[in-house]
Scaffold this motif. Sequence first.
Motif, mmCIF file in Angstrom:
data_model
loop_
_atom_site.group_PDB
_atom_site.id
_atom_site.type_symbol
_atom_site.label_atom_id
_atom_site.label_comp_id
_atom_site.label_asym_id
_atom_site.label_seq_id
_atom_site.Cartn_x
_atom_site.Cartn_y
_atom_site.Cartn_z
ATOM 1 N N THR A 101 0.724 -1.249 -0.274
ATOM 2 C CA THR A 101 0.094 -0.196 0.047
ATOM 3 C C THR A 101 0.443 1.629 -0.117
ATOM 4 O OG1 THR A 101 -0.055 0.451 1.958
ATOM 5 C CG2 THR A 101 -1.338 -1.222 1.205
ATOM 6 N N GLY A 102 2.202 1.214 0.281
ATOM 7 C CA GLY A 102 2.997 2.243 0.222
ATOM 8 C C GLY A 102 2.460 3.330 1.760
ATOM 9 N N LYS A 103 1.361 3.026 2.902
ATOM 10 C CA LYS A 103 1.413 3.919 3.628
ATOM 11 C C LYS A 103 0.830 3.896 4.486
ATOM 12 C CE LYS A 103 -3.373 3.962 1.424
ATOM 13 N NZ LYS A 103 -4.181 5.125 0.484
ATOM 14 N N HIS A 104 1.294 1.908 4.910
ATOM 15 C CA HIS A 104 0.918 1.420 5.739
ATOM 16 C C HIS A 104 2.077 1.266 7.187
ATOM 17 C CE1 HIS A 104 -1.985 -0.621 8.483
ATOM 18 N NE2 HIS A 104 -1.699 -2.044 8.960
ATOM 19 N N CYS A 105 2.401 0.291 6.635
ATOM 20 C CA CYS A 105 3.794 -0.510 7.615
ATOM 21 C C CYS A 105 4.568 0.340 8.346
ATOM 22 C CB CYS A 105 4.413 -1.379 7.234
ATOM 23 S SG CYS A 105 3.166 -3.160 6.599
ATOM 24 N N CYS A 128 0.100 -0.871 13.897
ATOM 25 C CA CYS A 128 -0.106 -0.835 12.204
ATOM 26 C C CYS A 128 -0.238 -2.522 12.164
ATOM 27 C CB CYS A 128 0.829 -0.662 11.176
ATOM 28 S SG CYS A 128 2.405 -1.044 11.848
ATOM 29 N N CYS A 129 0.355 -2.945 12.960
ATOM 30 C CA CYS A 129 0.396 -4.918 12.426
ATOM 31 C C CYS A 129 -1.231 -5.287 12.765
ATOM 32 C CB CYS A 129 1.323 -5.086 13.983
ATOM 33 S SG CYS A 129 2.635 -5.074 12.816
ATOM 34 N N HIS A 130 -2.168 -4.236 14.066
ATOM 35 C CA HIS A 130 -3.466 -4.871 14.225
ATOM 36 C C HIS A 130 -4.826 -3.640 13.918
ATOM 37 C CE1 HIS A 130 -0.578 -6.117 17.585
ATOM 38 N NE2 HIS A 130 -1.725 -7.702 17.543
ATOM 39 N N VAL A 131 -4.366 -3.210 12.841
ATOM 40 C CA VAL A 131 -5.150 -2.179 11.615
ATOM 41 C C VAL A 131 -5.125 -3.073 10.417
ATOM 42 C CG1 VAL A 131 -5.697 -0.885 10.797
ATOM 43 C CG2 VAL A 131 -4.653 -0.086 12.641
ATOM 44 N N ASP A 132 -6.688 -3.724 9.132
ATOM 45 C CA ASP A 132 -6.695 -4.874 8.216
ATOM 46 C C ASP A 132 -6.302 -3.519 7.668
ATOM 47 O OD1 ASP A 132 -8.074 -6.421 10.165
ATOM 48 O OD2 ASP A 132 -9.668 -6.314 9.487
ATOM 49 N N HIS A 138 4.034 -7.934 11.345
ATOM 50 C CA HIS A 138 2.957 -8.357 11.661
ATOM 51 C C HIS A 138 2.300 -9.858 11.746
ATOM 52 C CE1 HIS A 138 -1.768 -9.246 11.212
ATOM 53 N NE2 HIS A 138 -1.888 -9.746 10.472
ATOM 54 N N GLN A 139 3.034 -10.408 10.829
ATOM 55 C CA GLN A 139 2.732 -12.261 10.796
ATOM 56 C C GLN A 139 3.920 -12.485 12.455
ATOM 57 O OE1 GLN A 139 4.091 -13.651 7.214
ATOM 58 N NE2 GLN A 139 2.021 -12.395 6.585
ATOM 59 N N VAL A 140 4.607 -11.858 12.715
ATOM 60 C CA VAL A 140 5.531 -12.743 13.561
ATOM 61 C C VAL A 140 4.570 -12.546 14.907
ATOM 62 C CG1 VAL A 140 7.759 -12.532 12.635
ATOM 63 C CG2 VAL A 140 7.168 -11.160 14.388
#
Length: 345
Positions: free
Chosen positions: A207-211, A217-221, A231-233
């Motif tokens: 998305t270029g604008k999330h992570c 950010c890891c818990h925002v869809d 996010h995955q770990v």
Amino acid sequence: MEAKSDIGIILMNLGSPDSTAVPDVKRYLNEFLMDKRVIDYPYLFRLLLIKGIIVPRRAPKSAEAYQSIWWPEGSPLIVLTKQLQNAVTHDLDMPVEIAMRYGNPSQEAAYENLLKKNPNLKEVVLLPLYPHYAMSSYETAVEHAKSVHKKKKYPFRLTVVPPYYKEPDYINALAESMRPYVSQDFDHLLFSYHGVPERHIHKGDITGKHCLKVADCCHVDSPAHDFCYRHQVHITAELVAEKLKIPREKWSVSFQSRLGREEWLKPYTATQLEELPKQGVKRLLVACPAFVSDCLETLEEIAVEGKHSFISSGGDSFTMIPCLNIHPLWVAAIVKWMGALQANN
């Protein structure tokens, strides 16, 4: 009895030097660190940095580290991957080979061995032994396997198992492998994952604008989560802790194996091991779920160096929980996944 299935399986792991001799370690480190998905600098700069500075300095120290954990049968990672191959083969009627992203056995050798077992092979299923998506692990393994497959024009199709960081069978196997350790008295459980540069997280954000830009950010869809290692770990740790009923205040996540001076994912495991005793943590458990098989990063970096750091900082007891290796539930999970793929063909 030789498997007759027209589907073959490749279990793909990171790899290891052929021996603990410095020349073999140099060869391995050059192949590993020159991978553009591991150190993603421009080629000429990467060449000068890796072959001119990092490997000449690092190889002798790495050789000593490998010597300290090497088994009579060879590299622990290779030995354990072969044991997993044997265990999976025992419960499947499909041929199973192993391949390493770096070193031996190679991806080409795995393909050729499967064809020797069945010249009429129609499909090869690649299971990367990386539960989480990262550019420097899962992605480079998959892209390498695809590249060799295309270059050699193999007649069979290649199917890749996606990251399984939240798959119930994987989470159950991981949790149950840890249960005997968390059933004893402990103050804290540290999930120590292999680190990656923050640059990689930004680079993988589709998305270029999330992570690392959106709060929590890891818990925002977000669609970015499909390719976000961070996010995955965190999700893996949360699911395992929930299954083991460990209170939130008794576990945390950190990142190990930092290379260079740039910003990597935080907090750093090395820092946590020094700080936790000051916070009253005297009995520590450490799990390393980024790795399916125990290797240099678990057996030496955590179980030896990490333990020394924690005890020297005031800790009383330190236990590294082994990786999944050949835990029966992990073997059963792989057999179940492969069996389902076979049934659908």
